[in-house]
Design an enzyme around this catalytic site. Structure first.
Site, PDB file in Angstrom:
ATOM      1  N   GLY A  48     -11.636 -26.623 -48.100  1.00 38.56           N
ATOM      2  CA  GLY A  48     -11.054 -24.884 -47.932  1.00 38.56           C
ATOM      3  C   GLY A  48     -11.389 -24.466 -46.484  1.00 38.56           C
ATOM      4  N   GLN A  53     -12.986 -17.976 -40.351  1.00 41.06           N
ATOM      5  CA  GLN A  53     -13.846 -19.062 -39.938  1.00 41.06           C
ATOM      6  C   GLN A  53     -12.986 -19.885 -38.575  1.00 41.06           C
ATOM      7  OE1 GLN A  53     -13.988 -21.078 -43.908  1.00 41.06           O
ATOM      8  NE2 GLN A  53     -15.765 -21.648 -43.110  1.00 41.06           N
ATOM      9  N   CYS A 101     -20.584 -25.037 -46.690  1.00 40.47           N
ATOM     10  CA  CYS A 101     -19.746 -24.227 -46.016  1.00 40.47           C
ATOM     11  C   CYS A 101     -19.529 -24.661 -44.618  1.00 40.47           C
ATOM     12  CB  CYS A 101     -20.271 -22.718 -45.772  1.00 40.47           C
ATOM     13  SG  CYS A 101     -19.323 -21.721 -45.156  1.00 40.47           S
ATOM     14  N   LEU A 102     -18.354 -24.829 -44.014  1.00 41.01           N
ATOM     15  CA  LEU A 102     -18.142 -25.229 -42.507  1.00 41.01           C
ATOM     16  C   LEU A 102     -18.804 -24.428 -41.437  1.00 41.01           C
ATOM     17  CD1 LEU A 102     -14.337 -26.356 -42.861  1.00 41.01           C
ATOM     18  CD2 LEU A 102     -16.371 -27.844 -42.887  1.00 41.01           C
ATOM     19  N   HIS A 143     -15.103 -18.821 -53.187  1.00 40.16           N
ATOM     20  CA  HIS A 143     -15.736 -19.157 -52.099  1.00 40.16           C
ATOM     21  C   HIS A 143     -14.679 -18.508 -50.808  1.00 40.16           C
ATOM     22  CE1 HIS A 143     -18.410 -21.780 -49.189  1.00 40.16           C
ATOM     23  NE2 HIS A 143     -17.421 -21.401 -48.357  1.00 40.16           N
ATOM     24  N   GLU A 144     -13.449 -19.120 -50.745  1.00 42.14           N
ATOM     25  CA  GLU A 144     -12.814 -18.632 -49.577  1.00 42.14           C
ATOM     26  C   GLU A 144     -12.434 -17.148 -49.688  1.00 42.14           C
ATOM     27  OE1 GLU A 144     -12.691 -20.726 -47.393  1.00 42.14           O
ATOM     28  OE2 GLU A 144     -13.279 -22.469 -48.659  1.00 42.14           O
ATOM     29  N   HIS A 147     -15.254 -15.088 -47.832  1.00 44.00           N
ATOM     30  CA  HIS A 147     -15.089 -15.105 -46.619  1.00 44.00           C
ATOM     31  C   HIS A 147     -14.267 -13.831 -45.996  1.00 44.00           C
ATOM     32  CE1 HIS A 147     -17.300 -18.544 -44.926  1.00 44.00           C
ATOM     33  NE2 HIS A 147     -16.607 -19.329 -45.831  1.00 44.00           N
TER      34      HIS A 147
HETATM   35 NI    NI Z   1     -17.224 -21.499 -46.138  1.00 47.03          NI
END
Ligand code: NI
Length: 186
Positions: A48, A53, A101-102, A143-144, A147
């Site tokens: 995702g 991000q 998480c990226l 999760h997304e 963000h």
């Molecule tokens: Ni994340």
């Protein structure tokens, strides 16, 4: 073109993202953003990616909610696009799993999430859709979605002991017993 991924500490990760206007969706610029986000997510092996991000503070995220088909290992992964999403219902039942998480791939966080959700959103054609998700896809989408509101997994940890270095996950699982681990960061 893959985009730079905002890392923990960047203010954009803590801002509330702004909605997308309907007339923007058909523009070449918007389509390019979605294409660049897809490339970025694939290049980083994520499941995702939310627009904040990649330093774009808008209510858009991508998520791989359809699992890969083991019969077709070479098929490109199916990636869904969620524009102006709204979680309109959720199960009472909550489940915890370790998430990456990226924006801080060095860490894993044990995050309690609702097991099932209903989400309304626009797709890249501007159509209004509703999805009912359960289990892993519901987790990725929550999760997304977080963000877009400037919320990160570390905020949702029940205890700071639920925040660990990703490299140490085996030791943690050995000590605390099995828990679910997300196979890929978001
Ligand atoms: Ni994340």
């Amino acid at each position: 073109m893959p985009l730079a991924i905002a890392q923990l500490g960047q203010p954009v990760l803590r801002a509330a993202a702004k909605p997308v206007q309907a007339e923007e969706i058909a523009t070449a610029e918007f389509r390019q953003l979605l294409s660049d986000m897809k490339e970025t997510m694939l290049a980083s092996s994520g499941v995702g990616l939310a627009a904040p991000q990649v330093f774009v503070s808008r209510r858009i995220f991508l998520a791989r909610i359809v699992p890969a088909d083991p019969e077709k290992p070479d098929a490109p992964p199916s990636i869904d696009v969620f524009i102006n999403p709204r979680i309109v219902a959720a199960t009472q039942e909550v489940e915890s799993a370790w998430e990456g998480c990226l924006s801080f791939p060095e860490l894993l966080v044990l995050v309690p999430r609702r097991k099932g959700i209903r989400i309304e959103y626009l797709d890249p054609q501007g159509r209004s859709l509703t999805a009912e998700l359960h289990g892993y896809p519901a987790r990725v989408v929550q999760h997304e979605y977080d963000h877009l509101d400037g919320v990160l997994t570390i905020d949702r940890a029940a205890s700071t002991r639920d925040i660990i270095k990703a490299s140490e996950i085996k030791a943690v699982l050995g000590e605390r017993g099995p828990a679910k681990v997300d196979p890929a960061p978001e």
